[in-house]
Design a protein around this motif. Structure first.
Motif, short mmCIF file in Angstrom:
data_model
loop_
_atom_site.label_atom_id
_atom_site.label_comp_id
_atom_site.label_asym_id
_atom_site.label_seq_id
_atom_site.Cartn_x
_atom_site.Cartn_y
_atom_site.Cartn_z
N GLN A 157 4.35 -20.45 -10.58
CA GLN A 157 5.11 -19.51 -9.98
C GLN A 157 4.65 -19.49 -8.42
O GLN A 157 3.55 -20.01 -7.93
N THR A 158 5.63 -19.39 -7.63
CA THR A 158 5.32 -19.18 -6.39
C THR A 158 5.82 -17.94 -5.64
O THR A 158 5.87 -17.81 -4.23
N ARG A 159 6.22 -17.01 -6.36
CA ARG A 159 6.87 -15.74 -5.89
C ARG A 159 6.55 -14.72 -7.22
O ARG A 159 6.56 -15.02 -8.21
N PRO A 160 6.69 -13.50 -6.60
CA PRO A 160 6.65 -12.53 -7.87
C PRO A 160 7.88 -12.58 -8.74
O PRO A 160 8.90 -13.36 -8.24
N PRO A 161 7.78 -12.17 -9.87
CA PRO A 161 9.43 -12.06 -10.73
C PRO A 161 10.01 -11.10 -10.43
O PRO A 161 10.02 -10.66 -9.13
N GLY A 162 11.43 -11.11 -10.82
CA GLY A 162 12.11 -9.95 -10.46
C GLY A 162 13.22 -10.71 -9.27
O GLY A 162 13.31 -11.74 -8.92
N GLN A 163 13.93 -9.61 -8.71
CA GLN A 163 15.11 -9.97 -7.88
C GLN A 163 14.69 -9.96 -6.43
O GLN A 163 14.11 -8.83 -6.18
N GLU A 164 15.08 -10.79 -5.37
CA GLU A 164 14.78 -10.52 -3.97
C GLU A 164 15.58 -9.58 -3.65
O GLU A 164 16.83 -9.85 -3.54
N ILE A 165 15.48 -8.69 -2.82
CA ILE A 165 16.36 -7.74 -2.44
C ILE A 165 16.36 -7.40 -0.95
O ILE A 165 17.10 -6.87 -0.23
N GLU A 223 12.11 -6.73 -6.26
CA GLU A 223 12.43 -5.58 -7.15
C GLU A 223 11.82 -6.28 -8.43
O GLU A 223 12.63 -7.09 -8.92
N VAL A 224 10.99 -5.45 -9.09
CA VAL A 224 10.34 -5.97 -10.35
C VAL A 224 10.36 -5.01 -11.62
O VAL A 224 10.04 -3.68 -11.22
N TYR A 273 8.44 -2.38 -6.25
CA TYR A 273 9.01 -3.17 -5.01
C TYR A 273 7.84 -3.81 -4.47
O TYR A 273 7.03 -3.14 -3.86
N ILE A 274 7.91 -5.15 -4.63
CA ILE A 274 6.72 -6.02 -3.92
C ILE A 274 7.13 -6.61 -2.67
O ILE A 274 8.15 -7.55 -2.48
N LEU A 275 6.08 -6.21 -1.87
CA LEU A 275 6.33 -6.76 -0.16
C LEU A 275 5.39 -7.91 -0.03
O LEU A 275 4.25 -8.22 -0.60
N CYS A 276 6.15 -9.20 0.34
CA CYS A 276 5.37 -10.39 0.48
C CYS A 276 5.53 -10.89 1.96
O CYS A 276 6.65 -10.67 2.54
N SER A 278 5.73 -16.95 -1.59
CA SER A 278 5.66 -15.56 -1.20
C SER A 278 4.38 -14.90 -1.69
O SER A 278 4.00 -14.96 -2.83
N HIS A 279 3.62 -14.62 -0.52
CA HIS A 279 2.40 -13.79 -0.67
C HIS A 279 2.13 -12.73 -0.82
O HIS A 279 2.61 -11.86 0.23
N LEU A 280 2.01 -11.73 -2.06
CA LEU A 280 1.95 -10.37 -2.05
C LEU A 280 0.85 -9.78 -1.05
O LEU A 280 -0.30 -10.29 -0.99
N VAL A 281 1.27 -8.89 -0.32
CA VAL A 281 0.73 -7.96 0.55
C VAL A 281 0.66 -6.30 0.34
O VAL A 281 -0.26 -5.80 0.81
N GLY A 282 1.54 -6.16 -0.69
CA GLY A 282 1.59 -4.48 -0.94
C GLY A 282 2.58 -4.16 -1.94
O GLY A 282 3.68 -5.16 -1.89
N HIS A 283 2.65 -3.07 -2.25
CA HIS A 283 3.85 -2.71 -3.12
C HIS A 283 4.27 -1.15 -2.94
O HIS A 283 3.00 -0.38 -2.65
N PHE A 284 5.30 -0.63 -3.43
CA PHE A 284 5.45 0.75 -3.91
C PHE A 284 6.01 0.67 -5.40
O PHE A 284 7.00 -0.24 -5.53
N SER A 285 5.63 1.59 -6.20
CA SER A 285 6.42 2.00 -7.70
C SER A 285 7.25 3.29 -7.47
O SER A 285 7.07 3.98 -6.67
N LYS A 286 8.38 3.18 -8.35
CA LYS A 286 9.40 4.11 -8.39
C LYS A 286 9.91 4.33 -9.90
O LYS A 286 10.25 3.50 -10.56
N GLU A 287 9.62 5.71 -10.32
CA GLU A 287 10.18 6.18 -11.44
C GLU A 287 11.59 6.14 -11.63
O GLU A 287 12.17 6.85 -10.73
#
Length: 478
Positions: free
Chosen positions: A242-250, A260-261, A296-299, A306-315
């Motif tokens: 892998q070179t990026r998080p899974p999910g869709q780039e938004i 978005e994962v 929601y993964i910020l890179c 794409s290098h992960l630097v932070g995220h937020f979660s949402k129910e």
């Protein structure tokens, strides 16, 4: 409380020979980057470690080749399998500095302890020590100067202030004490994540084989983890594709991207993300039940990925537009936290929903949100022609919940309750005073909503008989 100064003639040798006890408060030396400080710290735990490879960094948090076995181990074994004799055993002491956040807790050596602290001693302003370790009679406490009531309110609004148990209700204080007891000692000292080697802040419930270790190695792409360096190197070179998080780039703008994962589709990745986040968040409770959450993964982007630097979660389908937010320490103070907050509101705007973050906010989260809310509110109040507006109307203008507007503006006495509703004072002189007080500054990184490639599958106003509302373009387009 007046700081007790050690007389130069007092023999420290007597105290140095005393056995230290857990649960007791001591005066401890701490290096602040410039000088030694004398702070009150409570001894939390004592452990045996081996002297092999120990680099004695007296006061600075530098890399240490420590082996920290569990308290139940009868033997200490070096990395090459040699059993060390009793003479080679070495004690370390885990301390909590009173009045400071638990992320400052650390393992220290015996020489850092000065003397027992009197009952109830808490040093708000640390005493600067001479290089010898004794108190300098000529040293003066660092003073910040007297603040007016208005300045003090603003200071508390935008700076991290640790809450004491006395400031909490009885039930909250009980829960806080139970949480602190369960997680009082950090189980991982450092985490190697991509190209960064990060000092951890808090306990995280990784599997037991990852406890009491010097370093945890985490793949920055798939978030697989191991305490063994060789396994990590093999994974990076040969296993992980892998070179990026899974999910869709938004979202993508310059060298920043957001994915978005789904907690359902990528359960293992999201669980690993929660465990990593807990190393830097004191009150995160979501670890394994991630199926109802979106992440929601910020890179940051470069040629390698794409290098992960932070995220937020949402129910999903919650009234909250954000459950948890984390930026890794090396990437803090770059405006990334406020960028994610902006995105959370943009998503709830597109859902036709006035969102709010999950409460209660952490101390650091409160600082970030208050700064963001002030920025949006001041900008909106500048557009209001009258000297007053209801909090409900201001909520529809800004898409900030009424309770968040009220709690924010109460700091500057700009809101009052009248005839069943909250009224906000918006006269130009008061708004200009707020701006001159250096609050409401725009974030360092602005979200370009044109770059957000996301639409809700279900609009909130179409659920449960909800009512749709207009989104004023001048404000929602930020």
């Amino acid at each position: 409380m007046q700081t007790k100064r050690l007389k130069l003639s007092e023999p420290l040798q007597l105290f140095e020979n005393e056995d230290l006890e857990t649960g007791i408060a001591y005066y401890v030396k701490r290096f602040n980057g410039v000088n030694d400080e004398k702070l009150v710290a409570t001894l939390v735990e004592i452990r045996d470690v081996c002297d092999a490879g120990l680099q004695k960094n007296r006061d600075e948090k530098k890399e240490q080749n420590l082996v920290m076995p569990g308290t139940q181990m009868e033997k200490i074994v070096t990395t090459n399998g040699d059993v060390l004799s009793e003479e080679k055993r070495h004690k370390l002491y885990y301390i909590h500095y009173e009045g400071m956040d638990r992320r400052m807790d650390e393992w220290v050596e015996r020489e850092r302890f000065i003397e027992k602290a009197p009952a109830g001693a808490v040093l708000i302003t640390p005493e600067v020590l001479a290089a010898t370790g004794n108190s300098n009679a000529d040293a003066k406490p660092q003073m910040t100067g007297a603040l007016t009531r208005s300045q003090r309110r603003i200071h508390e609004e935008f700076h991290h202030m640790q809450k004491s148990y006395d400031d909490m209700d009885a039930y909250t204080a009980k829960l806080e004490k139970e949480h602190e007891q369960r997680t009082k000692v950090k189980n991982i000292d450092r985490v190697v994540f991509g190209r960064t080697d990060i000092q951890t802040w808090y306990f995280s419930p990784y599997p037991k084989e990852c406890h009491n270790i010097e370093r945890l190695y985490v793949c920055e792409y798939c978030l697989a983890y191991t305490p063994i360096r060789e396994q990590f190197a093999c994974h990076v070179r040969h296993t992980c594709t892998q070179t990026r998080p899974p999910g869709q780039e938004i979202y993508r703008n310059d060298d920043i991207t957001i994915y978005e994962v789904s907690g359902v589709n990528d359960k293992i990745y999201c669980q690993s993300l929660c465990l990593l986040s807990k190393l830097f968040m004191d009150h995160k409770t979501l670890y394994y039940d991630v199926q109802t959450f979106m992440f929601y993964i910020l890179c940051e982007i470069d040629r390698s990925g794409s290098h992960l630097v932070g995220h937020f979660s949402k129910e999903q389908l919650s009234e909250n537009n954000l459950a948890c937010i984390m930026i890794l320490p090396p990437f803090q103070r770059k405006g990334y936290g406020k960028l994610l907050i902006q995105l959370s509101y943009e998503l709830s705007n597109r859902e036709r929903w006035i969102g709010t973050p999950e409460k209660p906010l952490s101390d650091m989260g409160k600082v970030s949100y208050r700064s963001y809310w002030w920025w949006i509110l001041i900008d909106a109040m500048e557009q209001v022609k009258d000297d007053t507006i209801s909090a409900t109307e201001l909520s529809h203008l800004t898409k900030i919940a009424v309770e968040d507007i009220v709690s924010t503006l109460q700091t500057m006495c700009m809101v009052k309750y009248w005839k069943g509703q909250y009224i906000v004072r918006t006269n130009k002189r008061l708004v200009e005073h707020c701006k001159s007080s250096n609050i409401g500054k725009p974030p360092k990184v602005l979200l370009d909503t044109r770059m957000v490639k996301w639409e809700p599958t279900v609009r909130r106003d179409q659920l449960n008989g909800g009512v749709a509302w207009e989104i004023p373009g001048a404000i929602s387009s930020r």
